[in-house]
Design a protein around this motif. Structure first.
Motif, short mmCIF file in Angstrom:
data_model
loop_
_atom_site.label_atom_id
_atom_site.label_comp_id
_atom_site.label_asym_id
_atom_site.label_seq_id
_atom_site.Cartn_x
_atom_site.Cartn_y
_atom_site.Cartn_z
N GLU A 193 0.84 -1.19 0.00
CA GLU A 193 0.00 0.00 0.00
C GLU A 193 0.88 1.25 0.00
OE1 GLU A 193 -2.28 -0.69 3.49
OE2 GLU A 193 -3.87 -1.76 2.41
N LEU A 194 0.22 2.40 -0.30
CA LEU A 194 0.94 3.67 -0.34
C LEU A 194 0.54 4.52 0.83
CD1 LEU A 194 0.62 4.56 -4.15
CD2 LEU A 194 2.64 3.72 -2.98
N SER A 195 1.51 5.29 1.32
CA SER A 195 1.19 6.29 2.33
C SER A 195 2.01 7.54 2.06
CB SER A 195 1.48 5.76 3.74
OG SER A 195 2.88 5.73 3.97
N CYS A 196 1.67 8.60 2.76
CA CYS A 196 2.40 9.87 2.62
C CYS A 196 3.07 10.20 3.94
CB CYS A 196 1.46 10.99 2.24
SG CYS A 196 1.07 11.01 0.49
N TYR A 197 4.28 10.76 3.82
CA TYR A 197 5.01 11.26 4.99
C TYR A 197 5.10 12.76 4.86
CZ TYR A 197 8.94 12.54 7.96
OH TYR A 197 9.74 13.15 8.89
N LEU A 198 4.60 13.48 5.87
CA LEU A 198 4.60 14.94 5.87
C LEU A 198 5.50 15.42 6.98
CD1 LEU A 198 1.50 17.26 5.60
CD2 LEU A 198 3.13 17.59 7.46
N ALA A 199 6.46 16.31 6.62
CA ALA A 199 7.36 16.87 7.62
C ALA A 199 7.33 18.38 7.53
CB ALA A 199 8.77 16.35 7.40
N THR A 200 7.22 19.03 8.71
CA THR A 200 7.26 20.48 8.77
C THR A 200 8.51 20.89 9.52
OG1 THR A 200 4.86 20.60 8.74
CG2 THR A 200 6.03 22.56 9.50
N ARG A 201 9.31 21.76 8.88
CA ARG A 201 10.57 22.20 9.47
C ARG A 201 10.60 23.72 9.53
NH1 ARG A 201 12.12 17.61 6.40
NH2 ARG A 201 13.34 16.11 7.62
N SER A 202 11.45 24.23 10.42
CA SER A 202 11.59 25.69 10.54
C SER A 202 12.67 26.18 9.58
CB SER A 202 11.96 26.07 11.98
OG SER A 202 13.23 25.53 12.30
N ILE A 203 12.58 27.46 9.23
CA ILE A 203 13.56 28.12 8.35
C ILE A 203 14.26 29.19 9.18
CG2 ILE A 203 13.85 29.51 6.26
CD1 ILE A 203 11.26 28.29 5.20
N PRO A 204 15.59 29.25 9.24
CA PRO A 204 16.57 28.55 8.38
C PRO A 204 17.21 27.33 9.05
CG PRO A 204 17.64 30.39 9.43
CD PRO A 204 16.24 30.38 9.96
N THR A 205 16.82 27.03 10.31
CA THR A 205 17.55 25.98 11.02
C THR A 205 17.26 24.60 10.48
OG1 THR A 205 15.80 25.73 12.66
CG2 THR A 205 17.51 27.40 13.11
N GLY A 206 16.07 24.42 9.95
CA GLY A 206 15.67 23.10 9.47
C GLY A 206 15.18 22.19 10.56
#
Length: 1614
Positions: free
Chosen positions: A1318-1331
């Motif tokens: 099966e397929l899934s999605c991975y969502l990541a939220t990072r800050s700018i500029p530190t990452g």
């Protein structure tokens, strides 16, 4: 016109021809001299100009007025010709005019009653006898009437007044003139009485009928009314009458009253009143249509009785009725006119049939030549027959006679006659319309559709040759073409190639052309035809008539004209004919001797001995008779014109010529300062048949019928260069419209005028009543009705020859409005020819360079401009901006483009974005949708034939696409070969199919692989056979006698083999060779061999074996693209340079020194093929490429300055714009690009792994400090100024990148494949500029769909699945906290592909499926409504959406109610192509890109009006709009980034905005940048040095990017 008549016309029948429809409305105005003077002058001043404008703008007609009463001088009275000329002019008006042709202005005056100028001999003798019987002295009659026995039967001719009263015209001695004039009028009254008395007596004794008697009582006006109205069958459509009655005429003021009524002996002339009453009140109303008759009654007021001041209301009504009556008749005539395509063809055919019939009526003799043509027509010959001979030898008449005899010769069949006299009509002057009209005529007769007739010349020629096969034994096809050497538009090396040289059965073609011994230039087309037609029996020389035949013909013509000569005069004729018997000379002699009277003095009966002297003598006589100045200027204007002048134009020109007017009016003060129409009419009458009525630019014009007349006129009137320039300059002023449309022209009074009329001023001003000369004519609604083709054709020609180059630059060549209007109405070549003509006459090299810059810019944009002339401004701006500062005229033109061009296309390049002319690139030829794997030049080096999945032919001289053939195959064609005669071409595909194309007919044949199990790798083609072969490096000479190759026996040495009867024998080793050759080929002249090896190229001189080794730069190699194929190398003219195409670049070596001189960035795809074109002035290389273009490079310009256009090597996949700075971030497969959008410069390329980087996404933060990108399975944050990576983390398979929270965070969404499949999605939220990772989510999916952020930025809306059903996840954007999960349920639920947040509703999103948009509320979890057809595009205020189906069309939707509120593009099927549509960021405009058309259309949202239709250079792959809505940024498949300003002409300040762009003020911009101190590059360098010193810190990595210095190779102009 009934069907039977139409059929007869199309078949070429000469029986009972209907008249030709005309492009002229020509009216004869009839009235007495004095009583309607006020009305006529008012009409001339106020109404005629309006009617000229009406006819020209609404119907494209020339309006002409023949007013024989106005401006008549004593000279006109002198020879008593006025009445006869009036009758002829009425005939001309009835013959020529479209609609009305005669207008009668009637009053209470019967008018001038002249005595007959010619009286039949028997009749005069009878009248004389009657007078003698009454005891009346006849000495007056005997004095003034002389017997002319040259007339048959003999007549008595009234002698010119000045022949007896010698001072009648002597204006220099007014007293003597007045005495002789008084004597004449007294004599005239006496002769009137004598002749009327005698006529009455003869009538009373029944010797004369009433009509013959009335001839001596009749006024000129009555004669005109009889001819113009009473004797005409249809007055309803052709005649008007306006009759005025004056009550209470004051007879006390007899002098004034005599202007309005007939006065004799100080009393009313009762006889005249009776005759007038019968004409005006009885016969006229009974005959004329009541709706065409207006009657007025006015009162006599004051001393003048009738004046403008006292009768203004009547005069206004009179003018209104006249104008309405005329326009009614003109409109009625034009409604009846068949303006359909077929109607225009009929008009064209009729014109030539009439010309044929007229020529035949005066044809005698030539029995032997006619017999030879008959033998050809009936015989078996399969070649055309050529009639040739010196100019004026009678070719036209012989051709016409033979054409008219064909029906008799082939009486057992129904022959189809196609007759064209080249140059006598607009459709027979240029080659393309000539062939089109012939194809139309043939197609009609053989019942073939007109739609199949091609527009372009090459396929049109092929189509004509194919149509010939339709002829049958029952309907043979006979084509007669006169003066084929006069055809224009055939500019290839073989001007006559369009003439079929081998004819099918039942077809015969007879053509004529000039050939003069000792004049090869004049005979060049004849010489060419001799080479084409190899049968000597098919050439018939038309020679002079010979003395005997010439004399016989003259006698027959004289008999037909009812004329004879006395013995002395016949001897004079015989002496002249013995010296020259050319038909044109015989015609001149005949015209001259017809004027001779039996009483003419020997000194007046002189004939010249050759054609030129005879024409000169004719000119001299006409000058003496009508005034040297008037005649010389009139004829000089006709001679100076490029394509002839209409009679209106000629009258206008003479009316502007104060030298002529001062001569004509030296003793008069005209009411309107114009030339009297009668004067030109009299001149033309004395030049019968020498001035022909033909058409040019859609107007009927006068031009010399014979070349010899043109040469004689030039010799006579253009000997003085200053005088010639005067005429050219006058015509230039006229077409410039300097004095048109009511602008008064100053003039100086003559000394005699000042003295006679007591004038204090030396100068005056006068409106000459000439029309304005706009470029375009508009109707009342502001729509274009037509273009001023006359101005386009004539003005540049005359400005050049008048050497008025500044006017030429200002009004024509560097004038945007001119260029746009001419491009919109004429072929590109017509525009370019103006530049070429100017260049040939200008000496200043700088000015020539400016001209060529614009001309070459037009050529480079030719493919676009020929389809989209409104793209003129963007094309010129995009190409010429770098040349702006150094070239003042170019700068002026570009400023006009910015100011005026936006009216036609509201998308304007913000900077230089297209190839600039002047460098090496001459043309870029576009049209293929796949790579061009082969091309060849035709034998005449005029055309390029190329292949991809289709055949395309381009014209090398103009860059026009002339033919396109799509065989519908699956593979791509390659290795194109042309047969030696260029009739066939052959190419094979990558799946071993072979396509054979007939180049003449565009028919093609698909040949399957004839070698089972073997791949087709090449083809050969002769005129009759095709060879298909499979798998040795080799090349052969053109005659197939010698072959060069490398053999196993001799290793890599190149050997020469010669063919004997059985096999190939080795002749010699041409040269030793140590390199393994990938390819070997011979140069076109077979003087050099060129071999390709891995590290470069070898060039051998065949004769000497001398070798040059040319090495490629380090790291560049040649590879074998397929068996025996690799990169090509060619030699320039004179073998000075070698040019090779490797990868995307052109490498140029100096052959002798072997030094690599230049590397040109030529294509954005690999170069596949290249050919040298070195012939005449051409020193060029032609290349084809995987980028789907063919380019022509000028080696002469190889070292000229190239204005670099920055671009990526790969296509632009995405663009994001900085909201605060003019920066764009582009995504290509191998890097992220940062662009300065103010100058269009690629500042730098960013790639963490310079080798092998795969970049998928990039975005720039609001303050433009950081760029977030995804590259090769990593997420990167770049410091923009440092061009360095400040964060890097692994995240594979990223599908979406999104900036959040005022660009302080970013989201990346990846697709993940689970172990379960099966397929899934991975969502990541990072800050700018530190990452730093803020939060992460994982959710299931069926197919990837992008997430969305609500309009307020608070929530992420994530498409997911719950079980097997679709659902939405709603999460906090800052924290990632799940707010809720929303299963989807609504009517007609379908798979959706897009989530769109509604800008005006933060809690609502739309789910877009293939049919509709479905709005759901994520807070209440409820379905709101569906909006049919909505594709997901929404305006920023949320009010509007767009519907743009792939099949075409664009609608504006109102989202609240879900209705279509405006159709921007109708639903016209345009094919299924990629479509991009969007709103600008300010919601002012809608943008629509169509992948098939490659156009961006811009619509104003307020009114739906399209303000731009912009054709992009290459396929669009990315588009973005600026935050302020002023610009859009385009990324294209060729790696270029273009910024276009939306220049809405209604937007305040838009022109100032364009003028302030940095590209328009580069120096000013650079100065401002310099003032700011450190440049961006210096800052970057300092930051990078700091980074290196500090080293990596934390979990960031510091990788330098590939900098912009030198990234764009020189010549990147594509």
């Amino acid at each position: 016109m009934d069907d039977r008549t139409v059929d007869k016309i199309f078949s070429g029948s000469l029986e009972t021809l209907p008249p030709v429809s005309s492009k002229v409305c020509r009216i004869f105005t009839s009235s007495t001299f004095t009583d309607m003077l006020m009305e006529r002058n008012t009409l001339m001043a106020e109404v005629y100009p309006r009617l000229k404008e009406f006819c020209r703008e609404k119907h494209g007609l020339e309006f002409q007025v023949v007013d024989m009463r106005w401006g008549v001088r004593d000279e006109a009275t002198d020879d008593h010709m006025t009445t006869e000329l009036c009758m002829r002019e009425i005939d001309n008006c009835q013959r020529l005019s479209m609609g009305p042709n005669f207008v009668f202005f009637g009053g209470q005056k019967y008018g001038y009653r002249p005595i007959p100028s010619v009286i039949l001999g028997s009749e005069l003798l009878m009248l004389r006898e009657a007078l003698i019987n009454m005891g009346v002295d006849t000495i007056l009659i005997d004095t003034w009437y002389k017997k002319d026995s040259n007339a048959v039967p003999f007549v008595y001719i009234l002698q010119p007044i000045s022949s007896i009263l010698v001072n009648f015209n002597n204006k220099r001695v007014p007293k003597l003139q007045a005495q002789d004039q008084a004597t004449w009028w007294d004599t005239l009254v006496k002769m009137q009485k004598l002749l009327r008395k005698a006529a009455q007596a003869c009538y009373n004794t029944h010797k004369m009928d009433k009509e013959a008697m009335h001839n001596y009582f009749m006024s000129v006006t009555e004669r005109e009314v009889i001819k113009g109205i009473l004797a005409v069958k249809n007055t309803k459509n052709h005649a008007l009458a306006l009759v005025r009655y004056i009550n209470n005429i004051n007879l006390q003021n007899l002098r004034r009253a005599a202007n309005f009524i007939d006065i004799v002996n100080r009393q009313i002339d009762g006889e005249a009143m009776k005759l007038l009453s019968d004409l005006r009140d009885v016969r006229l109303p009974a005959r004329i249509e009541s709706t065409n008759y207006d009657r007025y009654t006015v009162e006599w007021i004051g001393r003048e009785g009738l004046a403008k001041e006292t009768h203004g209301e009547y005069l206004q009504q009179f003018c209104t009725d006249f104008y309405k009556g005329m326009t009614k008749l003109i409109d009625r005539a034009m409604r009846k006119e068949d303006s359909s395509a077929q109607g225009q063809i009929i008009t064209e055919i009729l014109q030539h049939l009439h010309a044929c019939k007229n020529s035949v009526t005066v044809f005698y003799g030539r029995e032997e030549e006619v017999k030879k043509v008959e033998h050809y027509i009936k015989g078996p010959s399969v070649n055309p027959l050529l009639l040739h001979g010196a100019g004026g030898c009678g070719k036209t008449s012989l051709l016409a006679k033979c054409a008219s005899s064909c029906v008799e010769w082939l009486s057992h069949t129904k022959p189809i006659l196609v007759i064209r006299f080249v140059g006598t009509s607009p459709e027979s002057t240029a080659l393309t319309p000539l062939l089109t009209s012939i194809c139309h005529q043939i197609s009609y007769n053989y019942m073939l559709p007109f739609e199949d007739i091609p527009d372009d010349l090459v396929p049109l020629t092929a189509h004509l040759k194919e149509l010939l096969n339709c002829a049958t034994p029952q309907m043979p096809l006979l084509i007669f073409l006169d003066s084929v050497d006069q055809v224009t538009g055939a500019t290839d090396a073989n001007r006559m190639s369009w003439i079929p040289t081998r004819l099918p059965p039942n077809v015969k073609i007879v053509v004529s052309c000039v050939s003069e011994e000792g004049d090869p230039e004049l005979s060049k087309d004849y010489i060419l035809l001799r080479r084409m037609i190899d049968n000597v029996d098919n050439f018939l020389e038309v020679t002079a008539l010979g003395e005997d035949l010439a004399m016989d013909i003259i006698k027959k013509w004289m008999h037909t004209a009812k004329r004879d000569l006395n013995n002395y005069q016949w001897r004079v004729v015989s002496n002249a004919i013995s010296r020259c018997s050319l038909p044109i000379f015989v015609k001149l002699v005949f015209a001259e001797i017809c004027r001779w009277k039996s009483y003419s003095k020997p000194q007046d009966t002189y004939l010249a001995s050759n054609v030129m002297d005879s024409i000169m003598m004719l000119f001299s006589k006409v000058e003496v008779k009508h005034g040297r100045l008037l005649v010389s200027h009139a004829l000089a204007y006709i001679t100076a014109s490029k394509n002839g002048l209409s009679e209106s134009e000629l009258e206008d020109l003479i009316s502007l010529d104060d030298k002529v007017l001062d001569d004509v009016y030296q003793y008069h003060m005209p009411p309107v300062r114009r030339i009297p129409p009668l004067l030109w009419t009299r001149i033309r009458n004395d030049l019968p048949n020498y001035l022909s009525d033909c058409e040019a630019d859609g107007v009927s014009v006068l031009n010399w019928y014979h070349r010899q007349f043109n040469e004689a006129a030039r010799k006579r009137y253009f000997t003085n260069q200053n005088q010639a320039m005067y005429f050219y300059s006058m015509i230039a002023d006229y077409f410039l419209g300097m004095w048109g449309g009511g602008v008064p022209k100053p003039f100086k009074y003559t000394e005699i005028q000042r003295h006679r009329f007591n004038l204090k001023s030396k100068e005056g001003l006068a409106d000459r009543k000439v029309p304005a000369q706009p470029l375009v004519y508009y109707n009342k609604e502001g729509k274009i009705t037509r273009y001023n083709l006359r101005k386009f054709g004539e003005l540049p020609f005359h400005l050049v020859r008048a050497r008025r180059f500044e006017d030429l630059y200002k009004h024509v060549l560097f004038n945007y409005q001119w260029l746009h209007a001419k491009l919109s109405s004429c072929p590109l070549q017509a525009v370019l020819s103006d530049f070429e003509d100017a260049s040939a006459h200008i000496d200043d090299r700088d000015q020539i360079r400016e001209l060529m810059l614009v001309a070459d810019a037009l050529r480079l944009g030719g493919a676009i401009l020929s389809q989209y002339p409104d793209m003129l401004a963007p094309q010129l701006i995009g190409r010429l901006l770098p040349e702006m500062d150094a070239n003042p005229h170019v700068k002026s033109l570009l400023e006009q483009c910015d100011a005026e061009g936006i009216e036609h296309c509201g998308l304007v390049p913000s900077y230089h974005c297209s190839h600039t002319p002047g460098g090496p690139l001459k043309y870029s030829l576009e049209g293929h949708q796949f790579a061009v794997f082969g091309f060849r030049l035709t034998q005449d080096l005029r055309y390029i034939v190329s292949v991809s999945n289709k055949f395309i032919t381009w014209d090398l001289s103009t860059s026009d696409l002339t033919r396109e053939v799509i065989p519908g195959i699956e593979g791509i064609m390659q290795d194109l070969v042309l047969s030696p005669d260029n009739k066939y071409s052959i190419a094979h595909t990558n799946n071993s199919q072979t396509v054979l194309l007939n180049m003449l007919t565009s028919e093609f044949f698909l040949l399957e692989n004839p070698m089972p199990g073997e791949k087709v790798i090449g083809t050969l083609l002769s005129d009759t056979c095709a060879l298909i072969h499979g798998e040795n490096v080799m090349t052969r000479t053109k005659n197939r006698e010698r072959m060069y190759c490398c053999t196993l026996e001799h290793g890599q040495d190149v050997c020469a083999f010669r063919r004997n009867e059985k096999c190939w024998e080795m002749e010699s080793v041409v040269a030793a060779n140590e390199h393994r050759l990938l390819m070997l080929h011979l140069t076109g002249d077979e003087m050099h061999l060129i071999g390709t090896f891995m590290l470069g190229f070898q060039v051998w001189e065949v004769e000497s074996g001398k070798v040059w080794t040319l090495r490629l730069p380090h790291g560049i190699r040649n590879i074998s693209t397929q068996l025996l194929k690799s990169n090509s190398c060619v030699l320039s003219k004179g073998y000075k340079y070698a040019v090779a195409g490797v990868r995307k670049n052109l490498y140029v070596w100096e052959l002798e020194s072997r030094e690599l001189l230049k590397v040109l960035d030529a294509h954005f795809g690999r170069i596949i093929d290249m050919v040298a074109l070195v012939v005449g002035s051409w020193n060029s290389v032609i290349t084809s490429s995987l980028d789907r273009t063919v380019k022509v490079w000028n080696i002469n310009n190889i070292f000229e300055q190239v204005h670099v256009i920055d671009r990526h090597e790969l296509q632009i996949d995405d663009i994001s714009l900085s909201p605060t700075r003019p920066l764009a971030v582009t995504v290509t497969r191998n890097c992220v690009g940062i662009w300065n959008l103010r100058l269009g410069k690629l500042v730098c390329k960013l790639a963490d792994s310079p080798l092998g980087a795969i970049v998928t996404h990039a975005g720039i933060t609001r303050e433009s400090r950081y760029i977030v990108s995804t590259e090769s399975g990593n997420v990167l944050i770049w410091n923009v100024r440092a061009e360095a990576v400040v964060f890097k983390a692994e995240q594979k398979n990223v599908q979406q990148l999104l900036l959040l929270d005022d660009d302080t965070k970013f989201v990346t969404v990846s697709k993940v494949a689970l172990d379960t499949g099966e397929l899934s999605c991975y969502l990541a939220t990072r800050s700018i500029p530190t990452g730093a990772l803020v939060y992460e989510l994982e959710y299931p999916m069926r197919g990837f769909r992008q997430i969305a952020v609500t309009a307020d930025g608070l929530f992420l809306v994530i498409p997911t699945i719950e079980g097997i059903k679709d659902a939405l996840l709603v999460c906090h954007a800052k924290t990632g906290t799940l707010v809720h999960k929303m299963p989807l349920k609504y009517p007609s639920l379908k798979d959706f592909h897009l989530v769109v947040p509604l800008p005006n509703k933060p809690t609502q999103v739309a789910l877009i499926d293939q049919d509709k948009g479905n709005i759901v509320d994520i807070r209440s979890k409820k379905f709101v409504r569906s909006i049919p057809k909505w594709g997901g595009k929404v305006s920023r205020d949320g009010r509007y959406g767009l519907y743009a189906p792939a099949r075409g069309g664009l609608e504006l939707l109102e989202l609240r109610h879900g209705t279509s509120v405006r159709t921007l593009i109708p639903r016209v099927a345009e094919g299924v192509f990629s479509v991009i549509c969007l709103f600008t960021r300010t919601d002012e405009y809608v943008l629509y890109y169509h992948g098939g058309r490659k156009t961006i259309r811009v619509f104003r949202l307020t009114d739906g009006k399209m303000i731009a239709n912009y054709r992009v250079q290459a396929e669009l792959t990315a588009i973005a709009g600026s935050e302020d809505g002023r610009t859009i940024v385009l990324g294209t498949v060729d790696g270029c980034v273009s910024t276009l300003t939306i220049a809405d002409p209604t937007r305040p300040g838009i022109r100032d905005y364009l003028a302030d762009l940095p590209s328009r003020n580069l120096k000013k911009y650079e100065e401002e940048e310099a003032k700011q101190g450190l440049t961006l590059r210096k800052v970057v360098t300092m930051v990078m040095m700091t980074n290196r010193l500090q080293g990596p810190s934390g979990d960031t990595t510091n990788r330098s990017s590939s900098s912009s210095s030198g990234v764009s190779s020189e010549g990147s102009n594509n």
